[in-house]
Design a protein around this motif. Structure first.
Motif, PDB file in Angstrom:
ATOM      1  N   SER A 248       0.864  -1.174   0.000  1.00 37.08           N
ATOM      2  CA  SER A 248       0.000   0.000   0.000  1.00 37.08           C
ATOM      3  C   SER A 248       0.897   1.219   0.000  1.00 37.08           C
ATOM      4  O   SER A 248       1.916   1.248   0.702  1.00 37.08           O
ATOM      5  N   ILE A 249       0.520   2.220  -0.785  1.00 38.53           N
ATOM      6  CA  ILE A 249       1.339   3.422  -0.848  1.00 38.53           C
ATOM      7  C   ILE A 249       0.884   4.443   0.190  1.00 38.53           C
ATOM      8  O   ILE A 249      -0.289   4.480   0.568  1.00 38.53           O
ATOM      9  N   LEU A 250       1.847   5.226   0.658  1.00 37.08           N
ATOM     10  CA  LEU A 250       1.543   6.273   1.617  1.00 37.08           C
ATOM     11  C   LEU A 250       0.761   7.387   0.946  1.00 37.08           C
ATOM     12  O   LEU A 250       0.958   7.680  -0.234  1.00 37.08           O
ATOM     13  N   CYS A 251      -0.115   8.000   1.709  1.00 36.78           N
ATOM     14  CA  CYS A 251      -0.851   9.157   1.228  1.00 36.78           C
ATOM     15  C   CYS A 251      -1.106  10.073   2.409  1.00 36.78           C
ATOM     16  O   CYS A 251      -0.862   9.689   3.557  1.00 36.78           O
ATOM     17  N   GLY A 252      -1.554  11.250   2.133  1.00 35.75           N
ATOM     18  CA  GLY A 252      -1.849  12.198   3.200  1.00 35.75           C
ATOM     19  C   GLY A 252      -2.310  13.512   2.624  1.00 35.75           C
ATOM     20  O   GLY A 252      -2.269  13.723   1.405  1.00 35.75           O
TER      21      GLY A 252
ATOM     22  N   ALA B  60      -2.046  -2.230  -3.736  1.00 36.16           N
ATOM     23  CA  ALA B  60      -3.256  -2.886  -3.224  1.00 36.16           C
ATOM     24  C   ALA B  60      -4.115  -1.899  -2.446  1.00 36.16           C
ATOM     25  O   ALA B  60      -5.304  -2.116  -2.277  1.00 36.16           O
ATOM     26  N   GLY B  61      -3.472  -0.826  -1.973  1.00 36.97           N
ATOM     27  CA  GLY B  61      -4.233   0.111  -1.168  1.00 36.97           C
ATOM     28  C   GLY B  61      -3.477   1.393  -0.880  1.00 36.97           C
ATOM     29  O   GLY B  61      -2.371   1.611  -1.373  1.00 36.97           O
ATOM     30  N   LEU B  62      -4.133   2.212  -0.077  1.00 37.44           N
ATOM     31  CA  LEU B  62      -3.567   3.477   0.385  1.00 37.44           C
ATOM     32  C   LEU B  62      -3.373   3.386   1.893  1.00 37.44           C
ATOM     33  O   LEU B  62      -4.166   2.760   2.595  1.00 37.44           O
ATOM     34  N   LYS B  63      -2.324   4.050   2.393  1.00 37.85           N
ATOM     35  CA  LYS B  63      -2.037   4.024   3.827  1.00 37.85           C
ATOM     36  C   LYS B  63      -1.761   5.434   4.337  1.00 37.85           C
ATOM     37  O   LYS B  63      -0.667   5.938   4.231  1.00 37.85           O
ATOM     38  N   PRO B  64      -2.811   6.074   4.852  1.00 38.45           N
ATOM     39  CA  PRO B  64      -2.608   7.359   5.515  1.00 38.45           C
ATOM     40  C   PRO B  64      -2.133   7.131   6.949  1.00 38.45           C
ATOM     41  O   PRO B  64      -2.333   6.053   7.514  1.00 38.45           O
ATOM     42  N   TYR B  65      -1.513   8.142   7.511  1.00 42.55           N
ATOM     43  CA  TYR B  65      -1.046   8.060   8.896  1.00 42.55           C
ATOM     44  C   TYR B  65      -1.378   9.340   9.630  1.00 42.55           C
ATOM     45  O   TYR B  65      -1.394  10.423   9.046  1.00 42.55           O
ATOM     46  N   MET B  66      -1.573   9.200  10.931  1.00 39.57           N
ATOM     47  CA  MET B  66      -1.851  10.368  11.764  1.00 39.57           C
ATOM     48  C   MET B  66      -0.706  11.369  11.729  1.00 39.57           C
ATOM     49  O   MET B  66      -0.928  12.565  11.816  1.00 39.57           O
ATOM     50  N   CYS B  67       0.532  10.894  11.570  1.00 42.29           N
ATOM     51  CA  CYS B  67       1.666  11.820  11.586  1.00 42.29           C
ATOM     52  C   CYS B  67       1.646  12.760  10.377  1.00 42.29           C
ATOM     53  O   CYS B  67       2.333  13.781  10.383  1.00 42.29           O
ATOM     54  N   PHE B  68       0.863  12.439   9.352  1.00 42.06           N
ATOM     55  CA  PHE B  68       0.744  13.328   8.191  1.00 42.06           C
ATOM     56  C   PHE B  68      -0.387  14.340   8.355  1.00 42.06           C
ATOM     57  O   PHE B  68      -0.535  15.240   7.535  1.00 42.06           O
ATOM     58  N   SER B  69      -1.186  14.190   9.389  1.00 36.90           N
ATOM     59  CA  SER B  69      -2.295  15.109   9.636  1.00 36.90           C
ATOM     60  C   SER B  69      -1.760  16.518   9.903  1.00 36.90           C
ATOM     61  O   SER B  69      -0.678  16.702  10.447  1.00 36.90           O
TER      62      SER B  69
ATOM     63  N   VAL C 108     -11.006  13.585  -1.436  1.00 35.25           N
ATOM     64  CA  VAL C 108     -10.612  13.373  -2.841  1.00 35.25           C
ATOM     65  C   VAL C 108      -9.711  12.153  -2.973  1.00 35.25           C
ATOM     66  O   VAL C 108      -9.751  11.460  -3.997  1.00 35.25           O
ATOM     67  N   GLN C 109      -8.908  11.861  -1.947  1.00 32.29           N
ATOM     68  CA  GLN C 109      -8.073  10.662  -1.980  1.00 32.29           C
ATOM     69  C   GLN C 109      -8.899   9.414  -1.698  1.00 32.29           C
ATOM     70  O   GLN C 109      -8.662   8.355  -2.299  1.00 32.29           O
ATOM     71  N   ILE C 110      -9.890   9.536  -0.827  1.00 33.59           N
ATOM     72  CA  ILE C 110     -10.813   8.421  -0.593  1.00 33.59           C
ATOM     73  C   ILE C 110     -11.552   8.092  -1.893  1.00 33.59           C
ATOM     74  O   ILE C 110     -11.744   6.920  -2.235  1.00 33.59           O
ATOM     75  N   ALA C 111     -11.926   9.121  -2.653  1.00 31.27           N
ATOM     76  CA  ALA C 111     -12.604   8.913  -3.945  1.00 31.27           C
ATOM     77  C   ALA C 111     -11.687   8.163  -4.913  1.00 31.27           C
ATOM     78  O   ALA C 111     -12.154   7.315  -5.678  1.00 31.27           O
TER      79      ALA C 111
ATOM     80  N   ARG D  28     -10.604   0.880  -6.673  1.00 29.88           N
ATOM     81  CA  ARG D  28     -10.924  -0.299  -5.865  1.00 29.88           C
ATOM     82  C   ARG D  28      -9.766  -0.693  -4.952  1.00 29.88           C
ATOM     83  O   ARG D  28      -9.369  -1.865  -4.891  1.00 29.88           O
ATOM     84  N   LEU D  29      -9.240   0.300  -4.227  1.00 26.85           N
ATOM     85  CA  LEU D  29      -8.112   0.082  -3.329  1.00 26.85           C
ATOM     86  C   LEU D  29      -8.589   0.028  -1.880  1.00 26.85           C
ATOM     87  O   LEU D  29      -9.519   0.746  -1.495  1.00 26.85           O
ATOM     88  N   ALA D  30      -7.927  -0.775  -1.096  1.00 26.89           N
ATOM     89  CA  ALA D  30      -8.171  -0.795   0.345  1.00 26.89           C
ATOM     90  C   ALA D  30      -7.562   0.462   0.946  1.00 26.89           C
ATOM     91  O   ALA D  30      -6.605   1.023   0.422  1.00 26.89           O
ATOM     92  N   VAL D  31      -8.128   0.915   2.046  1.00 26.65           N
ATOM     93  CA  VAL D  31      -7.539   1.996   2.838  1.00 26.65           C
ATOM     94  C   VAL D  31      -7.339   1.437   4.237  1.00 26.65           C
ATOM     95  O   VAL D  31      -8.309   1.042   4.896  1.00 26.65           O
ATOM     96  N   THR D  32      -6.103   1.377   4.675  1.00 25.79           N
ATOM     97  CA  THR D  32      -5.778   0.869   6.004  1.00 25.79           C
ATOM     98  C   THR D  32      -5.616   2.049   6.940  1.00 25.79           C
ATOM     99  O   THR D  32      -4.763   2.903   6.721  1.00 25.79           O
ATOM    100  N   LEU D  33      -6.433   2.089   7.983  1.00 24.56           N
ATOM    101  CA  LEU D  33      -6.438   3.216   8.923  1.00 24.56           C
ATOM    102  C   LEU D  33      -5.993   2.784  10.313  1.00 24.56           C
ATOM    103  O   LEU D  33      -6.337   1.706  10.764  1.00 24.56           O
ATOM    104  N   HIS D  34      -5.250   3.675  10.949  1.00 24.77           N
ATOM    105  CA  HIS D  34      -5.003   3.612  12.387  1.00 24.77           C
ATOM    106  C   HIS D  34      -5.556   4.903  12.934  1.00 24.77           C
ATOM    107  O   HIS D  34      -5.098   5.971  12.551  1.00 24.77           O
ATOM    108  N   VAL D  35      -6.541   4.817  13.776  1.00 23.98           N
ATOM    109  CA  VAL D  35      -7.165   6.008  14.319  1.00 23.98           C
ATOM    110  C   VAL D  35      -7.030   5.956  15.841  1.00 23.98           C
ATOM    111  O   VAL D  35      -7.403   4.984  16.468  1.00 23.98           O
TER     112      VAL D  35
END
Length: 177
Positions: free
Chosen positions: A110-114, A132-141, A158-161, A167-174
């Protein structure tokens, strides 16, 4: 060897593996969350994570990860979902490119995004790298306290869209206080 740490399983580790873990393991294992950390892509790693030097988070590449998998699960075929290691100020584009160049099938990444990653750049990377997906992180907030971030503070709509479009997964740590 992991980073600068010489890893060895002790006799106790091997006993526990053979008698308490191995009987329950399948022949194939999928590690759904592993990180690579390429130091050159993290200019301030030791100042952001003071333990980085002591923990030897240095240049954990895909070959090292595969070696670790083999060491931990010698009787199983291991593959996984590989993620870049996030730090403020890291080279997100470089990390995404590195993942795309080095992660081979049957593994996925999964590629990083933010919020600071331009949506056109992200879409170009999705098309070119086929993650396979996108991986946002809190440290990019952009929040002063990343632990109070909402989902859209980490990954704009817009990135969620784009994740939906491709059709990519989004893996979240909240986290929340």
């Amino acid at each position: 060897m992991l980073g600068n740490i010489n890893l060895k399983l002790t006799e106790t580790d091997l006993f526990i593996y053979q008698n308490e873990i191995r009987p329950y393991l399948p022949d194939r294992i999928f590690d759904s969350h592993s990180h690579l950390c390429i130091n050159d892509l993290h200019p301030n790693l030791e100042s952001l994570i003071p333990l980085a030097k002591d923990l030897s988070l240095s240049n954990i590449d895909f070959d090292m990860l595969k070696h670790w998998w083999q060491m931990l699960f010698p009787d199983s075929h291991v593959s996984g979902l590989v993620l870049g290691f996030p730090t403020r100020g890291c080279d997100i584009n470089g990390i995404n490119s590195h993942l795309a160049q080095h992660i081979t099938y049957p593994n996925r990444f999964s590629i990083l995004c933010g919020p600071d990653l331009d949506v056109r750049t992200l879409e170009t990377q999705i098309i070119e790298f086929v993650p396979a997906g996108l991986k946002p992180y809190m440290c990019f907030s952009r929040k002063t306290d990343p632990n109070s971030s909402s989902i859209c503070d980490m990954i704009p709509e817009v990135q969620i869209a784009l994740a939906d479009k491709y059709r990519l997964a989004v893996t979240l740590h909240v986290a929340k206080p």
